[in-house]
Design an enzyme around this catalytic site. Structure first.
Site, PDB file in Angstrom:
ATOM      1  N   HIS A 144       0.873  -1.190   0.000  1.00  0.00           N
ATOM      2  CA  HIS A 144       0.000   0.000   0.000  1.00  0.00           C
ATOM      3  C   HIS A 144       0.899   1.225   0.000  1.00  0.00           C
ATOM      4  O   HIS A 144       1.481   1.585   1.037  1.00  0.00           O
ATOM      5  CB  HIS A 144      -0.883   0.017   1.248  1.00  0.00           C
ATOM      6  CG  HIS A 144      -1.924  -1.071   1.266  1.00  0.00           C
ATOM      7  ND1 HIS A 144      -2.967  -1.115   0.370  1.00  0.00           N
ATOM      8  CD2 HIS A 144      -2.068  -2.155   2.065  1.00  0.00           C
ATOM      9  CE1 HIS A 144      -3.721  -2.174   0.624  1.00  0.00           C
ATOM     10  NE2 HIS A 144      -3.191  -2.826   1.647  1.00  0.00           N
TER      11      HIS A 144
ATOM     12  N   GLU B 229      -1.384  -6.772  -1.799  1.00  0.00           N
ATOM     13  CA  GLU B 229      -2.470  -5.777  -1.697  1.00  0.00           C
ATOM     14  C   GLU B 229      -2.055  -4.454  -2.344  1.00  0.00           C
ATOM     15  O   GLU B 229      -2.259  -3.381  -1.768  1.00  0.00           O
ATOM     16  CB  GLU B 229      -2.813  -5.516  -0.220  1.00  0.00           C
ATOM     17  CG  GLU B 229      -3.150  -6.748   0.586  1.00  0.00           C
ATOM     18  CD  GLU B 229      -3.601  -6.457   2.012  1.00  0.00           C
ATOM     19  OE1 GLU B 229      -3.863  -5.284   2.348  1.00  0.00           O
ATOM     20  OE2 GLU B 229      -3.684  -7.414   2.799  1.00  0.00           O
TER      21      GLU B 229
ATOM     22  N   ASP C 192      -1.675  -1.056  -4.016  1.00  0.00           N
ATOM     23  CA  ASP C 192      -2.339   0.122  -4.574  1.00  0.00           C
ATOM     24  C   ASP C 192      -1.482   1.342  -4.239  1.00  0.00           C
ATOM     25  O   ASP C 192      -0.654   1.291  -3.337  1.00  0.00           O
ATOM     26  CB  ASP C 192      -3.801   0.293  -4.107  1.00  0.00           C
ATOM     27  CG  ASP C 192      -4.003   0.278  -2.604  1.00  0.00           C
ATOM     28  OD1 ASP C 192      -3.017   0.423  -1.850  1.00  0.00           O
ATOM     29  OD2 ASP C 192      -5.163   0.130  -2.175  1.00  0.00           O
TER      30      ASP C 192
END
Ligand code: G3I
Length: 397
Positions: free
Chosen positions: A258, A289, A291
């Site tokens: 992230h 994950e 992003d």
């Protein structure tokens, strides 16, 4: 004679290529790697390209593009929320398997692998569990037994269907926590002590000997340059080494990824070095994950391209840093984005002051962003000749 044959062959080859290139688009299509899906391009490297999936959106008939892209672009899926404890057992002893089962069926239909997320985490625990511990009606012994039962029940239900389980998630503090010295944080460490981590891996292995078992965390994309005692990546590395030394069945490290464009972040070599250190312990790695969010200034919200463009470019660059580092390490088995469209992303709901967003690879209208194209380019141009097929990992005995 030989020379003439070579020349003739060469002429034919050049002529064939020239003809193919000259063919109008209507006269049979040429292979264009840029038109392939992410999952197809990942296949060449043996790398799974995954996404987190929101089951409510997947089932929304008014939003069919979500389901189409989740199926066509990705070869691995993760339930964004549906396999968390509060979702699976909202009331003690009564399970809600529906959405998790649907994801498993969707993955099967679309020939996708599944990352199981998540068995032990301090967030999204059912209220009956946390309040029972808080009011003393659930003792420490009972809590440990409940954790074992949870892991055993969930892993057994999906035995043989889950490729990688996030067994323990986010067990380590951050330098900004109190106390600032890195430590095992949260509900489970507080009530059971850090020994729950080894227990969890053992219970998961007993329930499904064929699933790869991961420790998953954020802010472990690279080692820092400062004091190793304050370095979360180092802490997780030491933990993994210790678990391995004790024979705990841990198979991999999931680095969430992230990131935000407002931060310094990393370069590819730093990230590749971290993956290599983890794989040096005999572990698989994965980005789980990914992003890359941005602050949504007034200018961004007003559509000012001078503010929007640098964010799109910085976001793409960061996706690319993580993907290239993963491609460079043969033990990095999958690259999962945490949602693929800005229409459905956890970011705006979580970061509102200042507002943040623009974190995924498709915009709110499902148009691919620069980050999507950059990921494709990385998958296309990483070889040949520099291709590194993945090394398959098997669960440890
Ligand atoms: O399901 C309820 C719904 O009934 C209600 O109307 C609505 C009102 O707020 O809330 C819904 O629950 C939300 C849930 O997502 C489902 O959308 C929760 O409030 C919300 O807190 C929850 O957020 C999730 C978050 O984990 C919770 O910790 C995000 O979707 C999810 O993306 C996020 O994922 C985590 C990973 O599991 C671990 N790593 C970090 C990552 C991002 O925080």
């Amino acid at each position: 004679m030989k020379l003439r044959r070579w020349i003739a062959t060469g002429v034919v080859a050049v002529a064939t290529v020239a003809t193919l290139n000259a063919l109008p688009a209507t006269a049979g299509r040429q292979y264009d790697p840029a038109e392939q899906s992410l999952r197809t391009l990942g296949q060449r490297h043996g790398l799974h390209i995954g996404t987190a999936v929101d089951l409510a959106v997947l089932n929304d008939p008014a939003d069919p593009r979500y389901r189409q892209l989740a199926a066509s672009e990705f070869s691995s899926v993760t339930a964004e929320n549906a396999m968390k404890w509060e979702s699976l057992e909202p009331t003690r002893g009564s399970y809600n398997w529906g959405p998790a089962d649907e994801l498993v069926a969707f993955a099967r239909q679309n020939n996708q692998s599944i990352r199981g997320h998540v068995l032990v985490w301090h967030n999204q625990l059912p209220g009956w569990l946390t309040s029972g511990v808080a009011d003393g009606s659930i003792s420490k012994e009972e809590l440990r037994a409940l954790l074992k039962k949870h892991i055993t029940t969930v892993v057994s239900r999906y035995k043989g269907k889950i490729w990688q389980w996030d067994v323990v998630n986010e067990a380590v503090s951050d330098p900004w926590d109190n106390p600032p010295t890195l430590h095992y944080k949260g509900f489970w460490a507080q009530h059971l002590g850090p020994g729950y981590i080894a227990d969890a891996f053992r219970w998961a292995r007993a329930a499904d000997p064929k699933a790869l078992l991961f420790y998953n965390d954020y802010n472990i994309e690279a080692f820092g340059s400062g004091d190793p005692a304050n370095d979360k990546t180092q802490f997780v590395y030491d933990m993994a080494r210790q678990l391995r030394a004790e024979g705990v069945p841990i198979d991999g490290i999931g680095s969430q990824g992230h990131l935000g464009t407002q931060y310094g972040n990393y370069d590819t070599l730093q990230v590749a070095a971290a993956l290599k250190k983890f794989s040096g312990l005999g572990l698989a790695t994965a980005f789980t994950e990914v992003d890359v969010r941005s602050q949504l200034t007034e200018g961004v919200q007003a559509g000012d391209s001078a503010e929007i463009n640098p964010r799109l470019q910085a976001s793409a660059a960061n996706f690319s840093v993580l993907l290239r580092a993963c491609l460079a390490d043969r033990h990095c088995l999958s690259f999962t984005v945490w949602g693929f469209t800005d229409k459905h992303s956890w970011v705006p709901g979580w970061f509102s002051d200042p507002p943040e967003g623009m974190a995924t690879i498709y915009d709110e209208n499902y148009l691919p962003k620069r980050a999507y194209h950059e990921m494709k380019a990385d998958l296309i141009y990483a070889g040949p000749p520099y291709v590194l097929p993945r090394v398959p990992h098997r669960p440890r005995r």
